[in-house]
Design a protein around this motif. Structure first.
Motif, short mmCIF file in Angstrom:
data_model
loop_
_atom_site.label_atom_id
_atom_site.label_comp_id
_atom_site.label_asym_id
_atom_site.label_seq_id
_atom_site.Cartn_x
_atom_site.Cartn_y
_atom_site.Cartn_z
N MET A 1 -6.33 -0.65 3.15
CA MET A 1 -5.28 0.29 3.41
C MET A 1 -5.55 1.33 2.64
SD MET A 1 -1.75 -2.09 3.06
CE MET A 1 -1.42 -3.24 4.10
N ASN A 2 -5.51 2.70 3.14
CA ASN A 2 -5.87 3.91 2.26
C ASN A 2 -4.54 4.16 1.57
OD1 ASN A 2 -3.89 5.75 3.33
ND2 ASN A 2 -5.10 5.85 5.13
N PRO A 3 -4.69 4.82 0.04
CA PRO A 3 -3.69 4.84 -0.73
C PRO A 3 -2.32 5.58 -0.21
CG PRO A 3 -5.57 5.71 -1.67
CD PRO A 3 -5.99 5.31 -0.33
N THR A 4 -2.41 6.33 0.70
CA THR A 4 -1.37 7.46 1.22
C THR A 4 -0.62 6.43 2.22
OG1 THR A 4 -2.52 9.54 1.00
CG2 THR A 4 -0.59 9.21 2.44
N ASN A 5 -1.27 5.57 3.00
CA ASN A 5 -0.62 4.76 3.99
C ASN A 5 0.15 3.51 3.24
OD1 ASN A 5 -0.15 3.42 6.46
ND2 ASN A 5 -1.95 2.44 6.45
N ILE A 6 -0.30 3.10 2.20
CA ILE A 6 0.41 1.99 1.45
C ILE A 6 1.41 2.51 0.81
CG2 ILE A 6 -1.00 1.98 -0.53
CD1 ILE A 6 -0.75 -1.07 -0.57
N GLU A 7 1.26 3.77 0.42
CA GLU A 7 2.36 4.22 -0.36
C GLU A 7 3.59 4.71 0.65
OE1 GLU A 7 3.47 8.56 -3.12
OE2 GLU A 7 1.31 7.83 -2.65
N ASP A 8 3.07 5.18 1.78
CA ASP A 8 4.07 5.43 2.65
C ASP A 8 4.96 3.99 3.18
OD1 ASP A 8 3.60 8.17 2.57
OD2 ASP A 8 2.66 7.67 4.43
N LEU A 9 4.10 3.25 3.31
CA LEU A 9 4.75 1.59 3.88
C LEU A 9 5.51 0.99 2.77
CD1 LEU A 9 1.39 0.29 5.27
CD2 LEU A 9 3.41 0.92 6.46
N ILE A 10 4.98 1.02 1.55
CA ILE A 10 5.88 0.63 0.34
C ILE A 10 7.29 1.27 0.46
CG2 ILE A 10 6.23 0.23 -2.02
CD1 ILE A 10 3.01 -0.39 -2.12
N THR A 11 7.19 2.35 0.16
CA THR A 11 8.17 3.39 0.39
C THR A 11 9.17 3.11 1.55
OG1 THR A 11 7.07 5.38 -0.62
CG2 THR A 11 9.06 6.04 0.48
N LYS A 12 8.77 2.87 2.64
CA LYS A 12 9.66 2.59 4.11
C LYS A 12 10.39 1.40 3.65
CE LYS A 12 9.52 2.32 8.91
NZ LYS A 12 8.87 2.44 10.05
N ASP A 13 9.79 0.36 3.11
CA ASP A 13 10.22 -1.00 3.07
C ASP A 13 11.08 -0.94 2.22
OD1 ASP A 13 8.45 -2.11 4.97
OD2 ASP A 13 7.64 -3.42 3.73
N LEU A 14 11.23 -0.36 0.86
CA LEU A 14 12.26 -0.06 -0.15
C LEU A 14 13.22 0.44 0.32
CD1 LEU A 14 9.95 0.77 -3.32
CD2 LEU A 14 10.93 -1.41 -2.73
N GLU A 15 12.90 1.68 1.00
CA GLU A 15 14.10 2.46 1.61
C GLU A 15 14.90 1.72 2.42
OE1 GLU A 15 12.46 6.15 2.74
OE2 GLU A 15 12.69 6.87 0.65
N PHE A 48 -4.53 -9.03 -1.20
CA PHE A 48 -5.36 -10.34 -1.31
C PHE A 48 -5.79 -10.96 -0.26
CE2 PHE A 48 -5.79 -14.75 -2.38
CZ PHE A 48 -6.64 -14.72 -3.18
N ALA A 49 -4.90 -11.06 0.80
CA ALA A 49 -5.54 -11.98 2.17
C ALA A 49 -6.64 -10.66 2.81
CB ALA A 49 -4.31 -11.98 3.22
N LYS A 50 -6.68 -9.65 2.48
CA LYS A 50 -7.64 -8.81 3.15
C LYS A 50 -8.98 -8.76 2.26
CE LYS A 50 -8.47 -4.05 4.35
NZ LYS A 50 -8.09 -2.62 4.14
N ASN A 51 -8.79 -8.57 0.83
CA ASN A 51 -9.94 -8.50 -0.04
C ASN A 51 -10.35 -9.67 -0.63
OD1 ASN A 51 -9.75 -5.85 0.74
ND2 ASN A 51 -8.57 -5.14 -0.96
N LYS A 52 -9.65 -10.79 -0.54
CA LYS A 52 -9.64 -11.99 -1.39
C LYS A 52 -9.79 -11.94 -2.75
CE LYS A 52 -10.39 -13.83 2.59
NZ LYS A 52 -9.01 -13.96 3.54
N GLU A 57 -6.33 -2.08 -10.59
CA GLU A 57 -5.68 -0.90 -10.41
C GLU A 57 -4.93 -1.23 -8.80
OE1 GLU A 57 -10.39 -1.36 -8.94
OE2 GLU A 57 -9.18 -1.66 -10.79
N GLU A 58 -5.24 -2.08 -8.17
CA GLU A 58 -4.28 -2.57 -7.16
C GLU A 58 -2.96 -2.95 -7.37
OE1 GLU A 58 -7.66 -3.80 -3.92
OE2 GLU A 58 -7.13 -5.28 -5.31
#
Length: 115
Positions: A1-15, A48-52, A57-58
């Motif tokens: 996941m790229n940083p912008t994408n994960i930021e958008d996804l986390i924000t959307k889930d929280l909201e 974790f599932a993706k990167n093992k 920093e994650e």
């Protein structure tokens, strides 16, 4: 996941989950902490599932995004102690072998109780 994408996804889930929770009652600090912990743990599980592995920093990135979103949404009403509770609860959740089912039930419950 790229940083912008994960930021958008986390924000959307929280909201999204805060919105559904707010339909039935005012959101308490404990509600906000619990939602953030589940959302954070869920994204850490995906990483974790993706990167093992999970790199520091994650971990910092996921909780940093949550902190930024919550500071904006709650106008800095949460304390440093509240943010520590979020990371501790997320860590506890990830150690549970039934986390995937527990997480799904938690999020489903929020949505079902809103309608």
């Amino acid at each position: 996941m790229n940083p912008t994408n994960i930021e958008d996804l986390i924000t959307k889930d929280l909201e999204t989950f805060l919105y559904y929770k707010s339909l039935k009652s005012e959101i308490s600090v404990n509600d906000a902490i619990e939602i953030a912990a589940y959302v954070g743990a869920n994204f850490l599980r995906i990483i974790f599932a993706k990167n093992k592995e999970l790199k520091p920093e994650e971990l910092n990135g996921v909780f940093g995004i949550i902190s930024n979103v919550y500071n904006e949404l709650f106008n800095n009403q949460l304390t440093e102690s509240d943010y520590k509770k979020i990371s501790q609860k997320a860590s506890e959740l990830l150690q549970d072998t039934d986390f995937d089912q527990q997480s799904q039930a938690f999020f489903s419950n929020i949505i079902q109780n809103a309608t």
